[in-house]
Design a protein around this motif. Structure first.
Motif, mmCIF file in Angstrom:
data_model
loop_
_atom_site.group_PDB
_atom_site.id
_atom_site.type_symbol
_atom_site.label_atom_id
_atom_site.label_comp_id
_atom_site.label_asym_id
_atom_site.label_seq_id
_atom_site.Cartn_x
_atom_site.Cartn_y
_atom_site.Cartn_z
ATOM 1 N N UNK A 122 0.807 -1.226 0.000
ATOM 2 C CA UNK A 122 0.000 0.000 0.000
ATOM 3 C C UNK A 122 0.833 1.266 0.000
ATOM 4 N N UNK A 123 1.415 1.580 -1.158
ATOM 5 C CA UNK A 123 2.265 2.779 -1.238
ATOM 6 C C UNK A 123 1.433 4.042 -1.403
ATOM 7 N N UNK A 124 1.991 5.162 -0.938
ATOM 8 C CA UNK A 124 1.308 6.452 -1.125
ATOM 9 C C UNK A 124 1.317 6.848 -2.589
ATOM 10 N N UNK A 125 0.265 7.589 -3.006
ATOM 11 C CA UNK A 125 0.225 8.094 -4.377
ATOM 12 C C UNK A 125 1.145 9.314 -4.516
ATOM 13 N N UNK A 126 1.125 10.146 -3.494
ATOM 14 C CA UNK A 126 1.981 11.346 -3.539
ATOM 15 C C UNK A 126 2.932 11.332 -2.343
ATOM 16 N N UNK A 127 4.083 11.962 -2.515
ATOM 17 C CA UNK A 127 5.046 12.024 -1.415
ATOM 18 C C UNK A 127 4.625 13.088 -0.402
ATOM 19 N N UNK A 128 5.065 12.895 0.837
ATOM 20 C CA UNK A 128 4.855 13.952 1.832
ATOM 21 C C UNK A 128 6.181 14.706 1.939
ATOM 22 N N UNK A 129 6.120 16.005 1.814
ATOM 23 C CA UNK A 129 7.335 16.810 2.000
ATOM 24 C C UNK A 129 7.249 17.526 3.340
ATOM 25 N N UNK A 130 8.280 17.361 4.153
ATOM 26 C CA UNK A 130 8.292 17.973 5.482
ATOM 27 C C UNK A 130 9.581 18.741 5.678
ATOM 28 N N UNK A 131 9.534 19.734 6.532
ATOM 29 C CA UNK A 131 10.752 20.461 6.876
ATOM 30 C C UNK A 131 11.196 19.985 8.258
ATOM 31 N N UNK A 132 12.431 19.521 8.323
ATOM 32 C CA UNK A 132 12.968 19.032 9.599
ATOM 33 C C UNK A 132 13.956 20.059 10.152
ATOM 34 N N UNK A 133 13.764 20.435 11.408
ATOM 35 C CA UNK A 133 14.718 21.337 12.063
ATOM 36 C C UNK A 133 15.342 20.571 13.221
ATOM 37 N N UNK A 134 16.681 20.543 13.267
ATOM 38 C CA UNK A 134 17.298 19.767 14.359
ATOM 39 C C UNK A 134 16.871 20.270 15.732
ATOM 40 N N UNK A 135 16.644 19.329 16.620
ATOM 41 C CA UNK A 135 16.264 19.654 18.000
ATOM 42 C C UNK A 135 17.347 19.094 18.915
ATOM 43 N N UNK A 136 17.994 19.995 19.672
ATOM 44 C CA UNK A 136 19.045 19.539 20.585
ATOM 45 C C UNK A 136 18.496 19.601 22.003
ATOM 46 N N UNK A 137 18.250 18.441 22.619
ATOM 47 C CA UNK A 137 17.595 18.430 23.929
ATOM 48 C C UNK A 137 18.271 19.355 24.953
ATOM 49 N N UNK A 138 19.617 19.424 24.946
ATOM 50 C CA UNK A 138 20.303 20.218 25.976
ATOM 51 C C UNK A 138 20.186 21.715 25.709
ATOM 52 N N UNK A 139 20.105 22.087 24.407
ATOM 53 C CA UNK A 139 20.043 23.509 24.040
ATOM 54 C C UNK A 139 18.590 23.970 23.929
ATOM 55 N N UNK A 140 17.780 23.199 23.143
ATOM 56 C CA UNK A 140 16.408 23.627 22.840
ATOM 57 C C UNK A 140 15.390 23.155 23.884
ATOM 58 N N UNK A 141 15.759 22.130 24.646
ATOM 59 C CA UNK A 141 14.770 21.480 25.516
ATOM 60 C C UNK A 141 14.433 22.308 26.719
#
Ligand code: HEM
Length: 141
Positions: A122-141
């Motif tokens: 069951x493959x998707x018909x269209x791709x999902x495009x997402x923006x990933x931003x790094x999350x640093x637990x010690x800095x951003x958390x």
């Protein structure tokens, strides 16, 4: 709702009766997991993404509940289940932990095209495009 293997093909070794229907020997029968996953008889609001439906639920995917047979059931149960789960859950948890995820600008999650292609998997018909931003637990958390 979105199965890796949506249809399970079978052939009858002998004539038998299912729900009042006589199934002749050698008949090909398909177990439609795709339809089972969307059946309102078994699922409350089946088309809605509601992962909390599984909280405290007795239904599992080990082949005991026929409305939710992700890996099949009984004799032909998928022997790769543990391998598959390790290789999905662990990388997914890592990706969710180490990045913040956003849909492209202006895109509403409710308008995402979740259509699948017809096929063995069951493959998707269209791709999902997402923006990933790094999350640093010690800095951003
Ligand atoms: C999320 C990933 C996976 C899903 C949802 C899945 C699901 C399934 C399903 C539904 C079946 C058919 C069961 C039946 O006919 O009743 C199956 C069979 C099978 N799977 Fe998987 N599978 C997955 C991953 C894997 C992996 C990673 C392997 C091997 C490393 C594997 C090996 C097999 C084999 C060999 C069969 C045939 C078993 C038989 O016919 O006796 N699967 N799988």
């Amino acid at each position: 709702m979105h199965h890796v293997v949506p249809l399970l093909p079978r052939a009858y070794r002998e004539e038998c009766e299912v729900d009042g229907y006589t199934i002749p020997m050698k008949a090909k029968v398909t177990v439609n997991k795709w339809a089972l996953g969307r059946d309102p008889e078994y699922w409350d609001e089946p088309e809605i993404f509601k992962p909390e439906r599984f909280e405290n639920a007795s239904v599992d995917f080990l082949g005991n509940n026929f409305e939710y047979i992700l890996f099949g059931s009984r004799r032909r149960f998928c022997p790769g289940m543990s391998f598959a789960l390790e290789n999905i859950e662990y990388p997914l948890a890592k990706l969710l932990y180490h990045f913040n995820w956003k849909l492209p600008k202006g895109m509403n999650p409710n308008n995402m095209d979740m259509t699948e292609l017809l096929g063995i998997s069951g493959m998707r018909k269209t791709n999902i495009y997402l923006t990933a931003t790094p999350f640093h637990p010690l800095v951003d958390g």
